[in-house]
Enzyme design. Sequence first.
Site: not given
Ligand code: FAD
Ligand code: NAP
Length: 333
Positions: A160, A233, A329
């Site tokens: 991340r 998250s 995050e």
């Molecule tokens: P924004 O929220 O608009 O911006 C995020 C940051 O990036 C800000 O600092 C912004 O200034 C910058 N930015 C945006 N676009 C640009 C650009 N073109 N150039 C330079 N800077 C820029 N993330 C995960 O990693 N894994 C997941 O599974 C995941 N699941 C999610 C589930 C839900 C329900 C939600 C709400 C979020 C989740 N996220 C997850 C977080 C999010 O979706 C990601 O981080 C996504 O990449 C953000 O994209 P955005 O376009 O909405 O960025």
């Molecule tokens: P989950 O499967 O309940 O697992 C909980 C956490 O444990 C996750 O955050 C994941 O880390 C870690 N994990 C589980 N299995 C793993 C493995 N085999 N190796 C390393 N790490 C492991 O998580 P969840 O909330 O349902 O989400 C499922 C996936 O979607 C995850 O990968 C999570 O990151 C992603 N997600 C991200 C966001 C976001 O906003 N960033 C939101 C929703 C879901 P990791 O997060 O490193 O995978």
Amino acid sequence: MAITAYKANIANHTTFGIDVPVRLVDISAVDELREALVRFPQALVIGGGSNIVVTAPPEQPVLRILLKGHTVLSETPEHVTVYVAAGEQWHGFVEWCVQYNLGGLENLALIPGTTGAAPIQNIGAYGVEQESCFVELTGIERSTGRTITLQKQECKFGYRDSVFKRERANQIVIIGVTYRLAKPPYTPHAQYKDVAELLSNNRNPTIQDVFQAVIQIRRQKLPDPAEIGNAGSFFKNPIVSRVVYQELKQKYPELPSYHVDDDYVKLPAAWLIDRCGWKGKRCGAVGVHSRQALVIVNYGGATGNDVRNLAVQIANDVYDTFGVTLEPEVSFW
Ligand code: FAD
Ligand code: NAP
């Protein structure tokens, strides 16, 4: 055509849905972005607004990246290399890859937001991160107005994390990203627990199978921002040394952990938060989701400071209980 800044409510452009007045500038062409960066060098940048908490009206306008389109750059017997404009919806791009049986990003289905934001925190889910298919990105450097290309090593992707959250924070506006996808035969990553369980009767899952499985799991487990405001998250999973982990494990034998390398392990932040009693707890207009302890939600009418205060309380509690620091995050504006 000259760009214009117009008044808007950021609630309509972010998944947290927090009311804050802003001035928006829609960016639909690279020339518009150049012009905007000359007029507003300190402008903020937004894609889908799914990883942002806004706590106060920003002084600078917000550039909304709406650059669209994707182009196949090259093809070999094994791979297809595609350039995607920064304003394309990430899930739409993943869907396109799956439709053409191109593998590598299917585990990242349904992540909200734009392609241009994907490298910022090196989005990841279900055992895969965008860096595994990433080739390079193109952006406009704020200080010079030049178009620059950064290769994968220069982006310093981590968990991340990337150079765009550290030494190059706010220096580059990404206009497009190039990914290399795998052509068949390709074996998708189906080992992540939830995916493996859902596909347990399927010995050779296809790209399409994994894509559908991830969609099904996410729809069941994750709160939909269209129904309740959230940014996914809220905290990163903390990575601690094995020494710290061993000490914690003695005190909390049921503590889950995931291998990082010989020296470090990752702890699920959701478990730590849940153990501190926060899961499902509500504090006024904000709270911790009842199924996902890692997700802070806006029940309606929350301010950015409500969210921030709750996040601080949770992080303090986790630190006091486990001695582990939780890092947000999401980005705060
Ligand atoms: P924004 O929220 O608009 O911006 C995020 C940051 O990036 C800000 O600092 C912004 O200034 C910058 N930015 C945006 N676009 C640009 C650009 N073109 N150039 C330079 N800077 C820029 N993330 C995960 O990693 N894994 C997941 O599974 C995941 N699941 C999610 C589930 C839900 C329900 C939600 C709400 C979020 C989740 N996220 C997850 C977080 C999010 O979706 C990601 O981080 C996504 O990449 C953000 O994209 P955005 O376009 O909405 O960025
Ligand atoms: P989950 O499967 O309940 O697992 C909980 C956490 O444990 C996750 O955050 C994941 O880390 C870690 N994990 C589980 N299995 C793993 C493995 N085999 N190796 C390393 N790490 C492991 O998580 P969840 O909330 O349902 O989400 C499922 C996936 O979607 C995850 O990968 C999570 O990151 C992603 N997600 C991200 C966001 C976001 O906003 N960033 C939101 C929703 C879901 P990791 O997060 O490193 O995978």
